[in-house]
Scaffold this active site. Structure first.
Site, PDB file in Angstrom:
ATOM      1  N   GLY A 110       1.136  -1.297   0.278  1.00 23.99           N
ATOM      2  CA  GLY A 110      -0.210  -0.346  -0.331  1.00 23.99           C
ATOM      3  C   GLY A 110       0.841   1.228   0.036  1.00 23.99           C
ATOM      4  O   GLY A 110       1.207   1.647   0.953  1.00 23.99           O
ATOM      5  N   ALA A 111       0.658   2.298  -1.195  1.00 23.99           N
ATOM      6  CA  ALA A 111       1.492   2.772  -0.974  1.00 23.99           C
ATOM      7  C   ALA A 111       1.321   3.825  -0.964  1.00 23.99           C
ATOM      8  O   ALA A 111       1.579   5.522  -2.586  1.00 23.99           O
ATOM      9  CB  ALA A 111       2.316   2.724  -2.408  1.00 23.99           C
ATOM     10  N   ASN A 163      -8.446   2.151   8.242  1.00 25.93           N
ATOM     11  CA  ASN A 163      -9.154   2.835   9.423  1.00 25.93           C
ATOM     12  C   ASN A 163     -10.853   1.741   9.596  1.00 25.93           C
ATOM     13  O   ASN A 163     -10.818   0.900   8.571  1.00 25.93           O
ATOM     14  CB  ASN A 163      -9.601   3.442   8.822  1.00 25.93           C
ATOM     15  CG  ASN A 163      -9.131   5.094   8.608  1.00 25.93           C
ATOM     16  OD1 ASN A 163      -7.975   5.044   9.738  1.00 25.93           O
ATOM     17  ND2 ASN A 163      -8.764   6.208   7.137  1.00 25.93           N
ATOM     18  N   ALA A 191      -1.032  11.876   8.435  1.00 26.90           N
ATOM     19  CA  ALA A 191      -0.156  12.050   6.663  1.00 26.90           C
ATOM     20  C   ALA A 191      -0.776  12.155   5.760  1.00 26.90           C
ATOM     21  O   ALA A 191      -1.664  11.341   5.652  1.00 26.90           O
ATOM     22  CB  ALA A 191       0.659  10.858   6.402  1.00 26.90           C
ATOM     23  N   ARG A 221      -1.279  13.070   1.496  1.00 26.60           N
ATOM     24  CA  ARG A 221      -0.672  13.184   0.272  1.00 26.60           C
ATOM     25  C   ARG A 221      -1.017  14.744  -0.926  1.00 26.60           C
ATOM     26  O   ARG A 221      -2.304  14.285  -2.041  1.00 26.60           O
ATOM     27  CB  ARG A 221      -0.767  12.042  -1.369  1.00 26.60           C
ATOM     28  CG  ARG A 221       0.041  11.480  -1.867  1.00 26.60           C
ATOM     29  CD  ARG A 221      -0.028   9.759  -1.890  1.00 26.60           C
ATOM     30  NE  ARG A 221       0.745   9.406  -3.130  1.00 26.60           N
ATOM     31  CZ  ARG A 221       0.255   8.435  -3.678  1.00 26.60           C
ATOM     32  NH1 ARG A 221      -0.838   7.741  -2.857  1.00 26.60           N
ATOM     33  NH2 ARG A 221       0.940   8.469  -5.083  1.00 26.60           N
ATOM     34  N   LYS A 263     -11.899   4.914  17.503  1.00 29.18           N
ATOM     35  CA  LYS A 263     -11.610   5.434  16.798  1.00 29.18           C
ATOM     36  C   LYS A 263     -12.169   5.656  15.184  1.00 29.18           C
ATOM     37  O   LYS A 263     -12.546   6.546  14.596  1.00 29.18           O
ATOM     38  CB  LYS A 263      -9.625   4.903  15.892  1.00 29.18           C
ATOM     39  CG  LYS A 263      -9.591   5.905  14.537  1.00 29.18           C
ATOM     40  CD  LYS A 263      -7.425   5.524  14.216  1.00 29.18           C
ATOM     41  CE  LYS A 263      -7.154   7.028  13.063  1.00 29.18           C
ATOM     42  NZ  LYS A 263      -7.234   6.340  11.835  1.00 29.18           N
ATOM     43  N   ASN A 268     -13.953   8.658  13.503  1.00 27.81           N
ATOM     44  CA  ASN A 268     -13.808   8.662  12.013  1.00 27.81           C
ATOM     45  C   ASN A 268     -15.468   8.624  11.874  1.00 27.81           C
ATOM     46  O   ASN A 268     -16.205   9.453  10.569  1.00 27.81           O
ATOM     47  CB  ASN A 268     -13.050   7.366  11.675  1.00 27.81           C
ATOM     48  CG  ASN A 268     -12.007   7.747  11.905  1.00 27.81           C
ATOM     49  OD1 ASN A 268     -11.367   7.078  11.578  1.00 27.81           O
ATOM     50  ND2 ASN A 268     -11.270   8.963  11.379  1.00 27.81           N
ATOM     51  N   ASN A 311     -15.807  12.565   9.527  1.00 32.59           N
ATOM     52  CA  ASN A 311     -15.259  11.594   8.165  1.00 32.59           C
ATOM     53  C   ASN A 311     -16.690  12.075   6.556  1.00 32.59           C
ATOM     54  O   ASN A 311     -16.511  13.198   5.794  1.00 32.59           O
ATOM     55  CB  ASN A 311     -14.436  10.755   8.373  1.00 32.59           C
ATOM     56  CG  ASN A 311     -13.946  10.454   8.359  1.00 32.59           C
ATOM     57  OD1 ASN A 311     -13.393  11.210   9.529  1.00 32.59           O
ATOM     58  ND2 ASN A 311     -12.801   9.483   8.598  1.00 32.59           N
TER      59      ASN A 311
HETATM   60  O1  KPL Z   1      -8.688  10.242  11.413  1.00 28.78           O
HETATM   61  C1  KPL Z   1      -9.324  11.106  10.355  1.00 28.78           C
HETATM   62  C2  KPL Z   1      -9.872  11.406   9.382  1.00 28.78           C
HETATM   63  O2  KPL Z   1      -9.065  11.706   7.942  1.00 28.78           O
HETATM   64  O3  KPL Z   1      -9.702   9.835   8.525  1.00 28.78           O
HETATM   65  C3  KPL Z   1      -9.649  12.280  11.221  1.00 28.78           C
HETATM   66  C4  KPL Z   1      -9.687  11.977  12.849  1.00 28.78           C
HETATM   67  C5  KPL Z   1     -11.073  12.566  10.446  1.00 28.78           C
HETATM   68  C6  KPL Z   1      -8.862  13.547  11.199  1.00 28.78           C
HETATM   69  O4  KPL Z   1      -8.444  13.714   9.408  1.00 28.78           O
END
Ligand code: KPL
Length: 318
Positions: free
Chosen positions: A23-24, A114, A140, A142, A196, A200, A204
Protein backbone atom coordinates in the site's frame (compact mmCIF):
# COMPACT_ATOMS: atom_id res chain seq x y z
CA UNK A 1 14.02 10.24 9.47
CA UNK A 2 16.03 8.62 6.75
CA UNK A 3 15.91 10.00 3.26
CA UNK A 4 19.10 8.76 1.62
CA UNK A 5 19.17 6.35 -1.28
CA UNK A 6 19.19 2.71 -0.31
CA UNK A 7 22.60 1.43 0.78
CA UNK A 8 21.59 -1.97 -0.59
CA UNK A 9 20.69 -1.39 -4.23
CA UNK A 10 20.16 -5.08 -4.87
CA UNK A 11 17.16 -5.02 -2.56
CA UNK A 12 15.18 -3.82 -5.57
CA UNK A 13 15.48 -7.05 -7.41
CA UNK A 14 16.91 -9.88 -5.44
CA UNK A 15 16.31 -9.31 -1.75
CA UNK A 16 13.16 -8.97 0.22
CA UNK A 17 14.38 -9.14 3.81
CA UNK A 18 13.25 -6.60 6.33
CA UNK A 19 10.01 -4.70 6.30
CA UNK A 20 7.66 -4.97 3.34
CA UNK A 21 4.95 -2.35 2.89
CA UNK A 22 1.80 -3.22 0.95
CA UNK A 23 0.00 0.00 0.00
CA UNK A 24 1.91 3.02 -1.28
CA UNK A 25 -0.54 5.69 -0.10
CA UNK A 26 0.22 8.42 2.43
CA UNK A 27 0.57 6.12 5.44
CA UNK A 28 2.70 3.49 3.70
CA UNK A 29 4.98 6.20 2.34
CA UNK A 30 5.25 7.79 5.78
CA UNK A 31 6.50 4.51 7.25
CA UNK A 32 8.89 3.92 4.36
CA UNK A 33 10.30 7.45 4.66
CA UNK A 34 10.84 7.16 8.41
CA UNK A 35 12.40 3.67 8.43
CA UNK A 36 16.07 3.36 7.45
CA UNK A 37 16.43 3.12 3.64
CA UNK A 38 17.80 -0.41 3.67
CA UNK A 39 15.10 -1.68 6.04
CA UNK A 40 11.93 -1.21 4.03
CA UNK A 41 10.51 -1.51 0.53
CA UNK A 42 7.13 -1.55 -1.17
CA UNK A 43 5.29 -4.66 -2.31
CA UNK A 44 4.08 -4.42 -5.91
CA UNK A 45 0.66 -5.97 -6.38
CA UNK A 46 1.51 -6.75 -9.96
CA UNK A 47 5.32 -7.13 -10.32
CA UNK A 48 5.16 -7.66 -14.09
CA UNK A 49 3.58 -4.20 -14.51
CA UNK A 50 6.45 -2.37 -12.76
CA UNK A 51 8.06 0.31 -14.88
CA UNK A 52 10.84 1.05 -12.37
CA UNK A 53 12.64 -0.82 -9.59
CA UNK A 54 12.22 2.10 -7.21
CA UNK A 55 9.59 4.47 -5.96
CA UNK A 56 10.63 8.14 -5.66
CA UNK A 57 8.71 10.82 -3.80
CA UNK A 58 9.08 14.01 -1.80
CA UNK A 59 8.50 13.86 1.91
CA UNK A 60 7.89 16.72 4.28
CA UNK A 61 8.65 15.62 7.83
CA UNK A 62 6.72 16.78 10.88
CA UNK A 63 9.17 19.68 11.38
CA UNK A 64 8.52 20.91 7.85
CA UNK A 65 11.85 19.72 6.39
CA UNK A 66 11.79 18.38 2.83
CA UNK A 67 13.42 15.07 1.85
CA UNK A 68 13.68 13.10 -1.36
CA UNK A 69 12.84 9.48 -0.68
CA UNK A 70 13.77 6.51 -2.84
CA UNK A 71 12.64 3.04 -1.83
CA UNK A 72 12.69 -0.25 -3.72
CA UNK A 73 9.79 -2.17 -5.10
CA UNK A 74 10.43 -5.62 -3.63
CA UNK A 75 10.35 -8.24 -6.34
CA UNK A 76 10.83 -11.08 -3.91
CA UNK A 77 9.22 -11.41 -0.51
CA UNK A 78 10.76 -14.72 0.48
CA UNK A 79 12.80 -13.11 3.29
CA UNK A 80 10.21 -10.58 4.46
CA UNK A 81 10.34 -10.31 8.25
CA UNK A 82 7.37 -7.99 8.72
CA UNK A 83 4.53 -6.91 6.43
CA UNK A 84 2.81 -3.56 7.02
CA UNK A 85 -0.50 -3.44 5.16
CA UNK A 86 -1.44 0.18 4.47
CA UNK A 87 -3.98 -0.34 1.70
CA UNK A 88 -7.44 1.17 1.94
CA UNK A 89 -9.89 -0.96 3.93
CA UNK A 90 -11.86 -1.97 0.84
CA UNK A 91 -8.77 -3.15 -1.06
CA UNK A 92 -7.10 -5.08 1.73
CA UNK A 93 -8.47 -8.60 1.35
CA UNK A 94 -7.85 -8.70 -2.38
CA UNK A 95 -4.40 -7.08 -2.14
CA UNK A 96 -3.28 -9.54 0.54
CA UNK A 97 -4.74 -12.44 -1.37
CA UNK A 98 -2.57 -11.51 -4.36
CA UNK A 99 0.68 -11.58 -2.40
CA UNK A 100 0.22 -13.77 0.67
CA UNK A 101 1.53 -16.87 -1.07
CA UNK A 102 4.85 -15.07 -1.58
CA UNK A 103 5.50 -14.17 2.07
CA UNK A 104 6.79 -16.64 4.67
CA UNK A 105 4.15 -18.29 6.89
CA UNK A 106 5.90 -16.84 9.95
CA UNK A 107 5.95 -13.22 8.71
CA UNK A 108 3.76 -11.03 10.95
CA UNK A 109 1.10 -9.09 9.03
CA UNK A 110 0.17 -5.74 10.60
CA UNK A 111 -3.09 -4.21 9.33
CA UNK A 112 -3.35 -0.40 9.39
CA UNK A 113 -6.85 0.04 7.95
CA UNK A 114 -9.36 2.60 9.17
CA UNK A 115 -12.67 1.51 10.61
CA UNK A 116 -13.60 -2.09 11.27
CA UNK A 117 -14.59 -5.09 9.22
CA UNK A 118 -11.54 -5.52 7.00
CA UNK A 119 -9.35 -6.58 9.94
CA UNK A 120 -11.79 -9.27 11.05
CA UNK A 121 -12.14 -10.47 7.44
CA UNK A 122 -8.34 -10.92 7.11
CA UNK A 123 -8.06 -12.71 10.48
CA UNK A 124 -10.96 -15.01 9.56
CA UNK A 125 -9.45 -15.80 6.15
CA UNK A 126 -5.93 -16.58 7.43
CA UNK A 127 -6.33 -17.71 11.08
CA UNK A 128 -3.07 -19.70 10.97
CA UNK A 129 -1.06 -16.58 10.03
CA UNK A 130 0.26 -14.09 12.59
CA UNK A 131 -2.17 -11.22 11.92
CA UNK A 132 -2.16 -8.03 13.99
CA UNK A 133 -4.02 -4.74 13.80
CA UNK A 134 -2.65 -1.25 14.26
CA UNK A 135 -4.49 1.90 15.20
CA UNK A 136 -2.61 5.09 14.48
CA UNK A 137 -3.06 8.79 15.08
CA UNK A 138 -0.10 9.71 12.84
CA UNK A 139 -1.44 12.27 10.36
CA UNK A 140 -0.09 11.98 6.84
CA UNK A 141 -1.54 13.26 3.60
CA UNK A 142 -0.62 13.29 -0.05
CA UNK A 143 -1.39 16.67 -1.63
CA UNK A 144 0.25 15.58 -4.91
CA UNK A 145 0.82 12.02 -6.17
CA UNK A 146 4.58 12.27 -5.53
CA UNK A 147 4.43 14.27 -2.31
CA UNK A 148 3.71 13.11 1.25
CA UNK A 149 3.31 15.41 4.23
CA UNK A 150 3.67 14.21 7.81
CA UNK A 151 1.11 16.70 9.10
CA UNK A 152 1.25 15.75 12.79
CA UNK A 153 3.04 13.26 14.96
CA UNK A 154 0.88 10.76 16.81
CA UNK A 155 1.00 7.29 18.32
CA UNK A 156 0.54 3.82 16.88
CA UNK A 157 -0.88 0.94 18.92
CA UNK A 158 -0.43 -2.66 17.77
CA UNK A 159 -2.20 -5.76 19.04
CA UNK A 160 -2.68 -9.39 18.01
CA UNK A 161 -5.77 -10.55 16.14
CA UNK A 162 -4.97 -14.21 15.50
CA UNK A 163 -3.56 -16.77 17.91
CA UNK A 164 -0.18 -17.14 16.10
CA UNK A 165 0.39 -13.40 16.60
CA UNK A 166 0.31 -13.70 20.38
CA UNK A 167 3.57 -12.55 21.94
CA UNK A 168 4.97 -11.00 18.72
CA UNK A 169 4.30 -7.35 19.57
CA UNK A 170 7.55 -6.57 21.47
CA UNK A 171 9.65 -7.75 18.54
CA UNK A 172 7.54 -5.80 16.04
CA UNK A 173 8.00 -2.66 18.14
CA UNK A 174 11.77 -3.29 18.03
CA UNK A 175 11.65 -3.68 14.23
CA UNK A 176 9.71 -0.42 13.85
CA UNK A 177 11.58 1.64 16.43
CA UNK A 178 14.31 2.90 14.03
CA UNK A 179 11.53 4.92 12.37
CA UNK A 180 11.42 7.25 15.37
CA UNK A 181 7.61 6.98 15.28
CA UNK A 182 5.92 6.23 18.58
CA UNK A 183 4.76 2.58 18.61
CA UNK A 184 3.14 0.86 21.57
CA UNK A 185 1.67 -2.56 22.32
CA UNK A 186 -2.09 -2.80 22.91
CA UNK A 187 -3.71 -5.88 24.48
CA UNK A 188 -7.20 -4.53 23.70
CA UNK A 189 -6.71 -3.54 20.11
CA UNK A 190 -10.41 -3.96 19.19
CA UNK A 191 -11.38 -1.38 21.81
CA UNK A 192 -8.73 0.95 20.44
CA UNK A 193 -10.05 0.46 16.88
CA UNK A 194 -13.60 1.10 18.10
CA UNK A 195 -12.49 4.37 19.70
CA UNK A 196 -11.04 5.55 16.41
CA UNK A 197 -14.04 4.29 14.42
CA UNK A 198 -16.40 6.33 16.62
CA UNK A 199 -14.39 9.49 15.94
CA UNK A 200 -14.21 8.82 12.20
CA UNK A 201 -17.96 8.05 12.14
CA UNK A 202 -18.69 11.43 13.71
CA UNK A 203 -16.33 13.50 11.53
CA UNK A 204 -15.53 11.93 8.17
CA UNK A 205 -18.98 11.63 6.52
CA UNK A 206 -19.87 15.21 7.46
CA UNK A 207 -16.65 16.58 5.97
CA UNK A 208 -17.28 14.60 2.78
CA UNK A 209 -20.93 15.64 2.45
CA UNK A 210 -20.27 19.29 3.29
CA UNK A 211 -16.93 19.37 1.42
CA UNK A 212 -15.28 21.22 4.29
CA UNK A 213 -12.31 20.85 6.65
CA UNK A 214 -12.88 19.01 9.93
CA UNK A 215 -13.48 22.06 12.14
CA UNK A 216 -16.23 23.50 9.96
CA UNK A 217 -18.64 20.62 10.53
CA UNK A 218 -19.20 21.71 14.14
CA UNK A 219 -21.49 24.64 13.25
CA UNK A 220 -23.27 22.95 10.35
CA UNK A 221 -27.00 22.12 10.57
CA UNK A 222 -26.34 18.61 9.21
CA UNK A 223 -23.92 17.84 12.07
CA UNK A 224 -25.98 19.59 14.75
CA UNK A 225 -29.17 17.81 13.66
CA UNK A 226 -27.66 14.31 13.56
CA UNK A 227 -24.76 14.05 16.02
CA UNK A 228 -26.85 13.23 19.11
CA UNK A 229 -28.67 10.35 17.44
CA UNK A 230 -25.43 9.16 15.79
CA UNK A 231 -23.72 9.00 19.19
CA UNK A 232 -26.68 7.12 20.69
CA UNK A 233 -26.44 4.56 17.89
CA UNK A 234 -22.70 4.17 18.52
CA UNK A 235 -23.15 3.86 22.29
CA UNK A 236 -25.85 1.20 21.88
CA UNK A 237 -23.72 -0.84 19.52
CA UNK A 238 -20.57 -0.56 21.66
CA UNK A 239 -22.58 -1.87 24.65
CA UNK A 240 -24.16 -4.66 22.56
CA UNK A 241 -20.67 -5.73 21.42
CA UNK A 242 -19.77 -6.24 25.10
CA UNK A 243 -17.12 -3.51 25.00
CA UNK A 244 -16.63 -1.08 27.90
CA UNK A 245 -19.58 1.34 27.65
CA UNK A 246 -19.35 4.95 26.50
CA UNK A 247 -22.19 7.40 26.96
CA UNK A 248 -23.42 9.35 23.92
CA UNK A 249 -22.19 12.51 25.67
CA UNK A 250 -18.62 11.10 26.03
CA UNK A 251 -18.59 10.04 22.38
CA UNK A 252 -19.83 13.45 21.24
CA UNK A 253 -17.20 15.23 23.38
CA UNK A 254 -14.44 13.05 21.84
CA UNK A 255 -15.70 13.70 18.29
CA UNK A 256 -15.94 17.47 18.83
CA UNK A 257 -12.52 17.62 20.52
CA UNK A 258 -10.82 15.84 17.60
CA UNK A 259 -12.69 17.99 15.05
CA UNK A 260 -11.47 21.13 16.86
CA UNK A 261 -7.88 19.80 17.22
CA UNK A 262 -7.74 18.93 13.52
CA UNK A 263 -9.87 21.91 12.43
CA UNK A 264 -7.95 22.73 9.25
CA UNK A 265 -7.44 19.07 8.15
CA UNK A 266 -9.05 17.55 5.12
CA UNK A 267 -10.34 14.21 6.39
CA UNK A 268 -9.34 11.06 4.56
CA UNK A 269 -12.94 10.65 3.36
CA UNK A 270 -13.22 14.17 1.96
CA UNK A 271 -9.85 13.60 0.26
CA UNK A 272 -11.14 10.37 -1.31
CA UNK A 273 -14.27 12.08 -2.61
CA UNK A 274 -12.28 15.00 -4.00
CA UNK A 275 -10.08 12.54 -5.89
CA UNK A 276 -12.95 10.35 -7.12
CA UNK A 277 -11.70 7.38 -5.08
CA UNK A 278 -13.75 4.81 -3.19
CA UNK A 279 -14.26 5.99 0.39
CA UNK A 280 -14.02 3.84 3.53
CA UNK A 281 -17.65 4.55 4.47
CA UNK A 282 -18.56 0.82 4.42
CA UNK A 283 -15.97 0.22 7.15
CA UNK A 284 -17.00 3.20 9.30
CA UNK A 285 -20.67 4.28 9.36
CA UNK A 286 -21.62 1.35 7.10
CA UNK A 287 -20.00 -1.06 9.56
CA UNK A 288 -22.01 0.50 12.41
CA UNK A 289 -25.24 0.22 10.42
CA UNK A 290 -24.61 -3.42 9.43
CA UNK A 291 -23.43 -4.63 12.85
CA UNK A 292 -26.38 -2.86 14.47
CA UNK A 293 -28.75 -4.68 12.14
CA UNK A 294 -27.03 -8.02 12.87
CA UNK A 295 -27.45 -7.44 16.61
CA UNK A 296 -31.12 -6.38 16.34
CA UNK A 297 -30.46 -2.65 16.81
CA UNK A 298 -31.33 0.14 14.46
CA UNK A 299 -28.89 2.81 13.29
CA UNK A 300 -30.77 5.02 10.83
CA UNK A 301 -28.37 7.98 11.03
CA UNK A 302 -25.33 5.84 10.25
CA UNK A 303 -27.31 4.19 7.44
CA UNK A 304 -28.38 7.57 6.02
CA UNK A 305 -24.80 8.93 6.10
CA UNK A 306 -23.52 5.76 4.43
CA UNK A 307 -26.00 6.03 1.59
CA UNK A 308 -25.42 9.74 1.08
CA UNK A 309 -21.60 9.41 1.02
CA UNK A 310 -21.85 6.54 -1.47
CA UNK A 311 -23.82 8.78 -3.81
CA UNK A 312 -20.92 11.28 -3.83
CA UNK A 313 -18.68 8.87 -5.77
CA UNK A 314 -20.96 6.56 -7.75
CA UNK A 315 -18.14 5.14 -9.94
CA UNK A 316 -14.98 5.28 -7.81
CA UNK A 317 -11.46 4.63 -9.02
CA UNK A 318 -9.33 2.65 -6.57
O1 KPL B 1 -8.68 10.09 11.11
C1 KPL B 1 -9.12 11.06 10.56
C2 KPL B 1 -9.37 10.95 9.10
O2 KPL B 1 -9.31 11.94 8.39
O3 KPL B 1 -9.61 9.82 8.65
C3 KPL B 1 -9.47 12.30 11.35
C4 KPL B 1 -9.31 12.00 12.82
C5 KPL B 1 -10.89 12.71 11.07
C6 KPL B 1 -8.52 13.42 11.07
O4 KPL B 1 -8.69 14.02 9.83
Amino acid sequence: MSSQRSARPSVSGSEGGGIAILGAGALGRLWAACLPPAAAGFVPRNPSALSSFRLHYHFQDSSGRQHTVTRPWLTTLADAELLLVTTKAGDTLEALNQIIGRIPESCPIVLFQNGLGSQQAVAARWPARPVLAASTTEAANRPEPDQVVHAARGHTWIGALTEPATGLVPNIIRQLSPSGLDVRGEDRILERLWGKLAINAGINPFTALLDCPNGEILESPLFLDSIQALCEELANLIAAEGLPPHSPRELRDDIERVARNTASNTSSMRGDVQNGRATEIDFINGYVANRSRELGLSAPVNQMLTERVKQLVPHPSH
